[in-house]
Design a protein around this motif. Structure first.
Motif, PDB file in Angstrom:
ATOM      1  N   THR A 103      -7.045 -12.292 -12.423  1.00 10.48           N
ATOM      2  CA  THR A 103      -7.206 -10.845 -12.268  1.00 10.48           C
ATOM      3  C   THR A 103      -5.921 -10.275 -11.693  1.00 10.48           C
ATOM      4  N   ASP A 104      -5.411  -9.217 -12.307  1.00  7.52           N
ATOM      5  CA  ASP A 104      -4.154  -8.598 -11.898  1.00  7.52           C
ATOM      6  C   ASP A 104      -4.352  -7.836 -10.585  1.00  7.52           C
ATOM      7  N   ALA A 105      -3.981  -8.473  -9.486  1.00  3.94           N
ATOM      8  CA  ALA A 105      -4.169  -7.877  -8.166  1.00  3.94           C
ATOM      9  C   ALA A 105      -3.404  -6.572  -8.028  1.00  3.94           C
ATOM     10  N   SER A 106      -2.205  -6.516  -8.549  1.00  3.66           N
ATOM     11  CA  SER A 106      -1.398  -5.307  -8.457  1.00  3.66           C
ATOM     12  C   SER A 106      -2.099  -4.124  -9.122  1.00  3.66           C
ATOM     13  N   ALA A 107      -2.660  -4.338 -10.300  1.00  5.47           N
ATOM     14  CA  ALA A 107      -3.361  -3.267 -11.016  1.00  5.47           C
ATOM     15  C   ALA A 107      -4.617  -2.837 -10.267  1.00  5.47           C
ATOM     16  N   VAL A 108      -5.351  -3.800  -9.723  1.00  4.91           N
ATOM     17  CA  VAL A 108      -6.575  -3.478  -8.976  1.00  4.91           C
ATOM     18  C   VAL A 108      -6.238  -2.661  -7.735  1.00  4.91           C
ATOM     19  N   LEU A 109      -5.273  -3.116  -6.945  1.00  6.50           N
ATOM     20  CA  LEU A 109      -4.917  -2.411  -5.716  1.00  6.50           C
ATOM     21  C   LEU A 109      -4.337  -1.033  -6.007  1.00  6.50           C
ATOM     22  N   SER A 110      -3.548  -0.904  -7.064  1.00  6.52           N
ATOM     23  CA  SER A 110      -3.003   0.410  -7.445  1.00  6.52           C
ATOM     24  C   SER A 110      -4.121   1.369  -7.839  1.00  6.52           C
ATOM     25  N   ALA A 111      -5.087   0.876  -8.615  1.00  3.75           N
ATOM     26  CA  ALA A 111      -6.194   1.729  -9.054  1.00  3.75           C
ATOM     27  C   ALA A 111      -7.071   2.158  -7.877  1.00  3.75           C
ATOM     28  N   LEU A 112      -7.129   1.339  -6.832  1.00  8.51           N
ATOM     29  CA  LEU A 112      -7.915   1.683  -5.648  1.00  8.51           C
ATOM     30  C   LEU A 112      -7.177   2.643  -4.720  1.00  8.51           C
ATOM     31  N   GLY A 113      -5.869   2.793  -4.896  1.00 12.33           N
ATOM     32  CA  GLY A 113      -5.052   3.621  -4.013  1.00 12.33           C
ATOM     33  C   GLY A 113      -5.612   5.001  -3.730  1.00 12.33           C
ATOM     34  N   PRO A 114      -5.969   5.794  -4.752  1.00 13.73           N
ATOM     35  CA  PRO A 114      -6.475   7.145  -4.469  1.00 13.73           C
ATOM     36  C   PRO A 114      -7.723   7.149  -3.586  1.00 13.73           C
ATOM     37  N   ALA A 115      -8.635   6.229  -3.800  1.00  9.60           N
ATOM     38  CA  ALA A 115      -9.849   6.175  -2.978  1.00  9.60           C
ATOM     39  C   ALA A 115      -9.536   5.692  -1.565  1.00  9.60           C
ATOM     40  N   VAL A 116      -8.692   4.681  -1.454  1.00 10.15           N
ATOM     41  CA  VAL A 116      -8.384   4.110  -0.138  1.00 10.15           C
ATOM     42  C   VAL A 116      -7.593   5.099   0.716  1.00 10.15           C
ATOM     43  N   LYS A 117      -6.809   5.954   0.095  1.00  5.90           N
ATOM     44  CA  LYS A 117      -6.044   6.951   0.850  1.00  5.90           C
ATOM     45  C   LYS A 117      -6.954   7.934   1.585  1.00  5.90           C
ATOM     46  N   SER A 118      -8.237   7.995   1.208  1.00  2.85           N
ATOM     47  CA  SER A 118      -9.171   8.871   1.924  1.00  2.85           C
ATOM     48  C   SER A 118      -9.478   8.335   3.319  1.00  2.85           C
ATOM     49  N   VAL A 119      -9.158   7.059   3.578  1.00  2.00           N
ATOM     50  CA  VAL A 119      -9.293   6.475   4.914  1.00  2.00           C
ATOM     51  C   VAL A 119      -7.957   6.713   5.610  1.00  2.00           C
ATOM     52  N   GLU A 120      -7.981   7.461   6.687  1.00  3.42           N
ATOM     53  CA  GLU A 120      -6.752   7.857   7.360  1.00  3.42           C
ATOM     54  C   GLU A 120      -5.948   6.652   7.846  1.00  3.42           C
ATOM     55  N   ALA A 121      -4.648   6.730   7.592  1.00  2.00           N
ATOM     56  CA  ALA A 121      -3.739   5.674   8.048  1.00  2.00           C
ATOM     57  C   ALA A 121      -3.290   6.003   9.466  1.00  2.00           C
ATOM     58  N   ARG A 122      -3.507   5.061  10.381  1.00  5.62           N
ATOM     59  CA  ARG A 122      -3.028   5.234  11.757  1.00  5.62           C
ATOM     60  C   ARG A 122      -1.527   5.014  11.806  1.00  5.62           C
ATOM     61  N   GLU A 123      -1.125   3.871  11.334  1.00  2.00           N
ATOM     62  CA  GLU A 123       0.297   3.526  11.304  1.00  2.00           C
ATOM     63  C   GLU A 123       0.542   2.712  10.050  1.00  2.00           C
ATOM     64  N   PRO A 124       1.050   3.369   9.013  1.00  2.00           N
ATOM     65  CA  PRO A 124       1.291   2.623   7.758  1.00  2.00           C
ATOM     66  C   PRO A 124       2.329   1.531   7.962  1.00  2.00           C
ATOM     67  N   CYS A 125       2.165   0.466   7.191  1.00  2.00           N
ATOM     68  CA  CYS A 125       3.149  -0.607   7.284  1.00  2.00           C
ATOM     69  C   CYS A 125       4.484  -0.097   6.752  1.00  2.00           C
ATOM     70  N   ALA A 126       5.536  -0.790   7.080  1.00  2.00           N
ATOM     71  CA  ALA A 126       6.876  -0.351   6.707  1.00  2.00           C
ATOM     72  C   ALA A 126       7.013  -0.177   5.197  1.00  2.00           C
ATOM     73  N   ALA A 127       6.429  -1.062   4.417  1.00  2.00           N
ATOM     74  CA  ALA A 127       6.554  -0.976   2.960  1.00  2.00           C
ATOM     75  C   ALA A 127       5.880   0.286   2.429  1.00  2.00           C
ATOM     76  N   ALA A 128       4.718   0.652   2.978  1.00  2.00           N
ATOM     77  CA  ALA A 128       4.009   1.838   2.508  1.00  2.00           C
ATOM     78  C   ALA A 128       4.690   3.115   3.001  1.00  2.00           C
ATOM     79  N   ALA A 129       5.284   3.073   4.189  1.00  6.20           N
ATOM     80  CA  ALA A 129       5.944   4.241   4.738  1.00  6.20           C
ATOM     81  C   ALA A 129       7.197   4.603   3.964  1.00  6.20           C
ATOM     82  N   GLU A 130       7.827   3.603   3.324  1.00  7.14           N
ATOM     83  CA  GLU A 130       9.068   3.843   2.591  1.00  7.14           C
ATOM     84  C   GLU A 130       8.821   4.472   1.230  1.00  7.14           C
ATOM     85  N   SER A 131       7.577   4.373   0.697  1.00  5.98           N
ATOM     86  CA  SER A 131       7.325   4.905  -0.658  1.00  5.98           C
ATOM     87  C   SER A 131       6.925   6.353  -0.624  1.00  5.98           C
TER      88      SER A 131
END
Length: 158
Positions: free
Chosen positions: A130-158
């Protein structure tokens, strides 16, 4: 002539009971458990925004708060999990910081948890293919509804 219908009725009742029992098993042997913090408003929002298809699988019907499955348990998402254990490298997928985690059961090939979100979101993939990258990308819009306290460095750079 009197006909005995008790035999066929017993058989029909037994078949109905077996069908109901099998239907309650969660398909191909997977079960969904309510995450410890699933009752949060953030998880209610997230589960309402989950995609109908994920990783090539259709969303299964679930009455478990904070949990969803696609396919026959091929992809499982839990909202309301404790924060991921430290030690993994955070990476961005779909605008969300994720950390790869060691699988917690023998039906999980890959497991990922959000980094810096409360409540935490966990994704379990049953198959290595199962393509983990595709699954996690597709979940991004829904997961973003959970507030990020402190995004990891990789997510903060995008």
């Amino acid at each position: 002539m009197t006909r005995n219908i008790h035999g066929p009725l017993r058989l029909a009742a037994a078949l109905t009971a077996c069908t109901a029992l099998l239907a309650g098993c969660g398909g191909g042997g997977y079960t969904l458990s309510k995450p410890p913090f699933a009752g949060s408003p953030a998880c209610d929002t997230l589960t309402g925004e989950l995609p109908a298809q994920l990783g090539g699988f259709d969303l299964e019907r679930s009455d478990v708060t904070g949990a969803a499955a696609w396919g026959d348990g091929d992809v499982i998402v839990y909202c309301g999990m404790p924060e991921a254990e430290a030690g993994g490298d955070c990476f961005d997928e779909g605008g969300v910081g994720w950390v790869a985690q060691p699988p917690t059961d023998d039906r999980t090939a890959k497991m990922f948890s959000t980094e810096g979100r409360d409540p935490g979101v966990q994704v379990r993939l049953r198959n290595e293919t199962t393509d983990a990258s595709a699954v996690l990308s597709a979940l991004g819009p829904a997961v973003k509804s959970v507030e990020a306290r402190e995004p990891c460095a990789a997510a903060a750079e995008s």
